[in-house]
Design a protein around this motif. Structure first.
Motif, mmCIF file in Angstrom:
data_model
loop_
_atom_site.group_PDB
_atom_site.id
_atom_site.type_symbol
_atom_site.label_atom_id
_atom_site.label_comp_id
_atom_site.label_asym_id
_atom_site.label_seq_id
_atom_site.Cartn_x
_atom_site.Cartn_y
_atom_site.Cartn_z
ATOM 1 N N GLY A 107 0.815 -1.204 0.000
ATOM 2 C CA GLY A 107 0.000 0.000 0.000
ATOM 3 C C GLY A 107 0.847 1.253 0.000
ATOM 4 O O GLY A 107 0.558 2.226 -0.709
ATOM 5 N N GLY A 108 1.916 1.267 0.810
ATOM 6 C CA GLY A 108 2.820 2.410 0.818
ATOM 7 C C GLY A 108 3.550 2.565 -0.498
ATOM 8 O O GLY A 108 3.745 3.689 -0.994
ATOM 9 N N PHE A 109 3.957 1.446 -1.085
ATOM 10 C CA PHE A 109 4.634 1.491 -2.381
ATOM 11 C C PHE A 109 3.700 2.018 -3.464
ATOM 12 O O PHE A 109 4.090 2.822 -4.319
ATOM 13 C CB PHE A 109 5.123 0.085 -2.729
ATOM 14 C CG PHE A 109 5.854 0.005 -4.033
ATOM 15 C CD1 PHE A 109 7.065 0.644 -4.205
ATOM 16 C CD2 PHE A 109 5.329 -0.711 -5.093
ATOM 17 C CE1 PHE A 109 7.750 0.564 -5.404
ATOM 18 C CE2 PHE A 109 5.996 -0.796 -6.297
ATOM 19 C CZ PHE A 109 7.221 -0.156 -6.457
ATOM 20 N N MET A 110 2.463 1.582 -3.428
ATOM 21 C CA MET A 110 1.476 2.058 -4.390
ATOM 22 C C MET A 110 1.271 3.565 -4.274
ATOM 23 O O MET A 110 1.154 4.272 -5.279
ATOM 24 C CB MET A 110 0.143 1.345 -4.189
ATOM 25 C CG MET A 110 -0.967 1.820 -5.102
ATOM 26 S SD MET A 110 -2.501 0.896 -4.881
ATOM 27 C CE MET A 110 -2.901 1.295 -3.187
ATOM 28 N N ALA A 111 1.226 4.063 -3.032
ATOM 29 C CA ALA A 111 1.036 5.504 -2.833
ATOM 30 C C ALA A 111 2.163 6.294 -3.486
ATOM 31 O O ALA A 111 1.929 7.373 -4.064
ATOM 32 C CB ALA A 111 0.958 5.817 -1.344
ATOM 33 N N ASP A 112 3.400 5.774 -3.425
ATOM 34 C CA ASP A 112 4.522 6.454 -4.078
ATOM 35 C C ASP A 112 4.385 6.422 -5.596
ATOM 36 O O ASP A 112 4.652 7.419 -6.283
ATOM 37 C CB ASP A 112 5.843 5.798 -3.670
ATOM 38 C CG ASP A 112 6.180 6.037 -2.201
ATOM 39 O OD1 ASP A 112 5.649 7.007 -1.625
ATOM 40 O OD2 ASP A 112 6.961 5.251 -1.639
ATOM 41 N N LEU A 113 3.981 5.293 -6.138
ATOM 42 C CA LEU A 113 3.814 5.190 -7.587
ATOM 43 C C LEU A 113 2.709 6.115 -8.092
ATOM 44 O O LEU A 113 2.784 6.653 -9.201
ATOM 45 C CB LEU A 113 3.497 3.750 -7.982
ATOM 46 C CG LEU A 113 4.630 2.728 -7.835
ATOM 47 C CD1 LEU A 113 4.137 1.350 -8.230
ATOM 48 C CD2 LEU A 113 5.835 3.109 -8.685
ATOM 49 N N ASN A 114 1.690 6.298 -7.283
ATOM 50 C CA ASN A 114 0.559 7.122 -7.705
ATOM 51 C C ASN A 114 0.916 8.594 -7.860
ATOM 52 O O ASN A 114 0.147 9.349 -8.466
ATOM 53 C CB ASN A 114 -0.596 6.982 -6.716
ATOM 54 C CG ASN A 114 -1.312 5.656 -6.859
ATOM 55 O OD1 ASN A 114 -1.215 4.989 -7.880
ATOM 56 N ND2 ASN A 114 -2.040 5.268 -5.824
ATOM 57 N N VAL A 115 2.024 8.997 -7.278
ATOM 58 C CA VAL A 115 2.469 10.387 -7.456
ATOM 59 C C VAL A 115 3.846 10.429 -8.109
ATOM 60 O O VAL A 115 4.608 11.381 -7.914
ATOM 61 C CB VAL A 115 2.479 11.137 -6.107
ATOM 62 C CG1 VAL A 115 1.065 11.334 -5.603
ATOM 63 C CG2 VAL A 115 3.325 10.406 -5.055
ATOM 64 N N HIS A 116 4.163 9.431 -8.916
ATOM 65 C CA HIS A 116 5.450 9.378 -9.619
ATOM 66 C C HIS A 116 5.375 10.310 -10.834
ATOM 67 O O HIS A 116 4.635 10.040 -11.785
ATOM 68 C CB HIS A 116 5.736 7.950 -10.067
ATOM 69 C CG HIS A 116 7.133 7.725 -10.555
ATOM 70 N ND1 HIS A 116 7.623 8.295 -11.705
ATOM 71 C CD2 HIS A 116 8.153 6.991 -10.029
ATOM 72 C CE1 HIS A 116 8.873 7.916 -11.890
ATOM 73 N NE2 HIS A 116 9.225 7.130 -10.877
ATOM 74 N N PRO A 117 6.126 11.414 -10.840
ATOM 75 C CA PRO A 117 5.998 12.385 -11.933
ATOM 76 C C PRO A 117 6.400 11.826 -13.293
ATOM 77 O O PRO A 117 5.828 12.200 -14.324
ATOM 78 C CB PRO A 117 6.914 13.537 -11.499
ATOM 79 C CG PRO A 117 7.861 12.928 -10.509
ATOM 80 C CD PRO A 117 7.104 11.843 -9.825
ATOM 81 N N GLY A 118 7.379 10.920 -13.300
ATOM 82 C CA GLY A 118 7.809 10.352 -14.573
ATOM 83 C C GLY A 118 6.729 9.498 -15.211
ATOM 84 O O GLY A 118 6.503 9.561 -16.436
ATOM 85 N N LEU A 119 6.042 8.690 -14.402
ATOM 86 C CA LEU A 119 4.947 7.879 -14.929
ATOM 87 C C LEU A 119 3.843 8.766 -15.487
ATOM 88 O O LEU A 119 3.340 8.557 -16.603
ATOM 89 C CB LEU A 119 4.379 6.980 -13.821
ATOM 90 C CG LEU A 119 5.245 5.815 -13.337
ATOM 91 C CD1 LEU A 119 4.576 5.142 -12.144
ATOM 92 C CD2 LEU A 119 5.484 4.813 -14.448
ATOM 93 N N TYR A 120 3.465 9.763 -14.706
ATOM 94 C CA TYR A 120 2.399 10.668 -15.141
ATOM 95 C C TYR A 120 2.786 11.396 -16.426
ATOM 96 O O TYR A 120 1.981 11.487 -17.363
ATOM 97 C CB TYR A 120 2.107 11.663 -14.025
ATOM 98 C CG TYR A 120 1.155 12.773 -14.421
ATOM 99 C CD1 TYR A 120 -0.140 12.488 -14.828
ATOM 100 C CD2 TYR A 120 1.563 14.104 -14.373
ATOM 101 C CE1 TYR A 120 -1.016 13.510 -15.187
ATOM 102 C CE2 TYR A 120 0.699 15.121 -14.728
ATOM 103 C CZ TYR A 120 -0.589 14.820 -15.137
ATOM 104 O OH TYR A 120 -1.442 15.826 -15.481
ATOM 105 N N HIS A 121 3.997 11.905 -16.477
ATOM 106 C CA HIS A 121 4.451 12.643 -17.656
ATOM 107 C C HIS A 121 4.396 11.768 -18.903
ATOM 108 O O HIS A 121 3.921 12.193 -19.967
ATOM 109 C CB HIS A 121 5.872 13.162 -17.422
ATOM 110 C CG HIS A 121 6.435 13.931 -18.577
ATOM 111 N ND1 HIS A 121 7.059 13.320 -19.651
ATOM 112 C CD2 HIS A 121 6.456 15.259 -18.832
ATOM 113 C CE1 HIS A 121 7.446 14.241 -20.513
ATOM 114 N NE2 HIS A 121 7.094 15.434 -20.040
#
Length: 702
Positions: A107-121
């Motif tokens: 769950g904590g790892f997912m929270a980090d991925l959900n705000v990963h700027p590179g993924l979003y970009h």
């Protein structure tokens, strides 16, 4: 964003159930999962593989970026969802504890991925054809428009059209838009300061929701009602450990005790005193709820939405805007009012001609409905046989037993089924289903839950990933025991969710199965409930008597039940509005909404929201209580238009399967409803969309 993402290292295609570890399959068919300690390796492996996929996404363009992100989501979902099921159902405490730890880590790892700027970009660039931008002016995300600030990505229609992504398939473009929207709902596009505050707000909101839940679970937190011992005994309220003061019994007013008091206490004056006292609390939840609403309002403000209700409605719902929801709720209350007045008249007759009040309702209902013993409907095996017949005759499916590999099950009574397409004579399953239907120590409480262990999606090698689900109930452990019509209704409801998962044909897992819009996700399950109550499905005199009794119980006061749902939905909406009321103002809001919706006023100083668990379950549920009524309208329309004439109409079943059960959210929810029911099933209102209520009203006899 990645509605359940977590990480792990392994070769290019991480398949939890076949390819992740070079060892034999274990629990849930997961390779290498043979002991509680194996969760650690599984989590570590998923995390590492996710990090590889992050690199792949950030170095990809166009549709490749969308596919890699979807694979990333699938990788973490497979592990997290398996752990979620394990922590709720495994017969051994060590397994449950290890799975709980896995969920926390992922769950904590997912929270980090959900705000990963590179993924979003990368995803935003893929769907727009240019780099993502920050928050901009309001646009229309979804069917009705959010009227709120969001990034330029979600200002494009989520149905496939977009400014960029011209070379992308419609399915990839739709998935990409939804991924971008999910990222933005987590604040990925905010500046560093706002993102820090957003994270802190989410954490605080979660703490407060847990605090609310702890209070609800503590009998000592509720107002105490003092009853004479003889009165409490006659009403069946005596419980071990209750306090005593002389001849008086101290009854805590939690939900079950309150219902029992309002049903069984014969004297109006005692019921009035009890309800007046009970509805003031739990007092501790008043301030907690005020703070929850304030934190959610701040979350919406950080993301540029005028209210939390706008924030929620913008996320690919049929409604699109809370203004549309409010219009629907007010109109539905007006439409059912004539039938509700008839039901109040019936209660009045049982009240000696005196107008009933809030403390009279349950007692008078009990008198009107009678107290005959519940007629059993069927055994569990007969209910499963009925589901098999529906699957075969209505949806052209074949259900057959499938063998469990050593270590695959988690309790002796667990069964595995394969779902096959009977229309083409295929011998390859569409998916598999675990059945865990009997009550036992250590198992999660509750009538029934469906879990998704693996969603369907197109794999890079051209194969289709077969979905896997579990249906978990708590029926009596005696296979010969007969179930009530209500219990069978629960089984059918959850099987509706199962069909949404196993019949999925979407190209991407992010849009698969039950990941539907909040105001349509219950439609399939509510449609199955109609079948559970049909004498053409359950045949014979005993079944007819049981279903008649159930229908009498559910329909005699159905309009009053609708009004209660409208009241709670409106309360939910207003508390998540632009200026959430606090303290005495929140109490006044509830009183005013009751006066405008219900046939009787609340008791003085009543604060019903302090007991309204939906408000504080998770932020994902806030302002969405209306969804049950939206789905109810759509399910009633599907029943009356397609199945009421013949519940085994194969052509109608094929239509339901093609337009609803197979598509997930690969099309916008309002389009799915239009495909299922026709273009008049939804209507524009207040900048959004509302259901046509004609079929629901007809079912209610209005």
């Amino acid at each position: 964003m990645l509605r359940a993402m977590r990480r792990t290292p392994r070769p290019a295609t991480f398949d939890l159930f076949k390819r992740s570890l070079n060892t034999s399959s274990g629990l849930f068919g997961v390779a290498g999962l043979h002991s509680p300690e194996d969760w650690t390796a599984l989590v570590t492996g998923a995390q590492a593989r996710c990090l590889e996929l992050v690199d792949q996404v950030t170095s990809s363009t166009g549709e490749d970026a969308i596919r890699a992100t979807d694979q990333l989501s699938d990788t973490i979902c497979q592990v997290y969802d398996a752990a979620e099921l394990c922590r709720n159902v495994h017969a051994e405490a060590e397994w449950r504890s290890a799975a709980e730890a896995a969920c926390t880590t992922l769950g904590g790892f997912m929270a980090d991925l959900n705000v990963h700027p590179g993924l979003y970009h990368s995803v935003a660039t893929a769907v727009r054809g240019e780099p993502a931008t920050g928050a901009t002016s309001s646009g229309s995300a979804g069917s009705g428009g959010s009227g709120a600030a969001s990034s330029g990505v979600t200002q494009q229609a989520l149905g496939g059209g977009a400014a960029g992504g011209a070379s992308m398939s419609a399915a990839a473009l739709r998935t990409g838009h939804l991924l971008c929207q999910d990222f933005e709902m987590q604040g990925v596009h905010l500046d560093a300061g706002d993102q820090k505050e957003f994270k802190a707000s989410l954490a605080r909101e979660q703490q407060l929701c847990m605090q609310f839940g702890v209070t609800m679970a503590d009998p000592d937190s509720y107002p105490i009602v003092r009853l004479e011992h003889q009165t409490a005994a006659a009403a069946g309220l005596l419980r071990k450990g209750m306090g005593r003061q002389g001849n008086m019994v101290l009854v805590p007013s939690h939900a079950s005790a309150l219902d029992a008091m309002m049903t069984q206490l014969p004297r109006r004056v005692i019921r009035r005193q009890a309800l007046t006292r009970c509805m003031e609390g739990p007092v501790a939840n008043r301030e907690v709820l005020d703070e929850i609403m304030a934190v959610r309002r701040r979350i919406a403000d950080l993301l540029g939405f005028p209210s939390f209700a706008h924030y929620q409605a913008s996320h690919d719902t049929v409604a699109g805007r809370p203004e549309a929801t409010g219009h629907f709720l007010r109109q539905l209350a007006v439409d059912v009012a004539p039938r509700a007045r008839e039901e109040v008249s019936l209660l009045t007759r049982y009240n000696g001609g005196s107008p009933p009040q809030a403390w009279d309702e349950l007692h008078l209902r009990h008198l009107a409905l009678g107290s005959q013993p519940t007629v059993p409907l069927c055994t569990l095996q007969e209910a499963l046989a009925a589901l098999s017949e529906i699957s075969s005759r209505l949806f052209s499916l074949r259900i057959q037993p499938a063998p469990l590999s050593p270590g695959e099950g988690w309790a002796d009574s667990v069964q595995k089924l394969a779902l096959l397409d009977a229309s083409d004579g295929s011998t390859q399953p569409l998916g598999h289903l675990y059945l865990d239907l009997y009550n036992r120590r250590g198992k999660v409480a509750g009538a029934g839950v469906q879990y998704t262990l693996r969603s369907g999606r197109q794999l890079p090698d051209g194969e289709y990933q077969k979905p896997l689900a579990a249906l978990v109930c708590n029926f009596p452990a005696d296979p010969a025991a007969h179930l009530t019509a209500g219990a069978v209704n629960t089984l059918f409801h959850e099987f509706g969710h199962v069909l949404n998962v196993l019949l999925n044909t979407t190209e991407f897992q992010h849009v698969a199965g039950t990941r539907g819009a909040s105001d349509t996700v219950e439609v399939a399950s509510q449609l199955l409930e109609y079948l559970a109550g049909d004498t053409r499905v359950f045949r014979g005199p005993l079944a007819a008597a049981a279903l008649e009794q159930q229908a009498h119980s559910e329909t005699t006061f159905s309009a009053l039940d609708i009004l209660k749902q409208v009241f709670h939905s409106r309360l939910d909406q207003e508390l998540h509005g632009k200026e959430p009321p606090r303290g005495a103002a929140a109490v006044e809001l509830a009183r005013d909404l009751a006066a405008d919706t219900l046939p009787w006023p609340l008791t003085p100083a009543a604060c019903p929201q302090a007991r309204f668990t939906h408000l504080a379950t998770t932020s994902m549920q806030g302002s969405k209580y209306y969804s049950y009524l939206y789905s109810k309208c759509f399910a009633a329309a599907a029943w009356r238009r397609h199945l009421a004439a013949d519940p085994f109409d194969a052509a109608a079943g094929a239509h339901v399967r093609r337009t609803m059960l197979e598509v997930g959210i690969s099309v916008p929810p309002h389009q799915m409803i239009a495909d299922l029911l026709g273009p008049t099933a939804v209507q524009p209102a207040e900048g959004g969309l509302v259901p046509c209520t004609q079929d629901l009203l007809a079912e209610l006899g209005v």
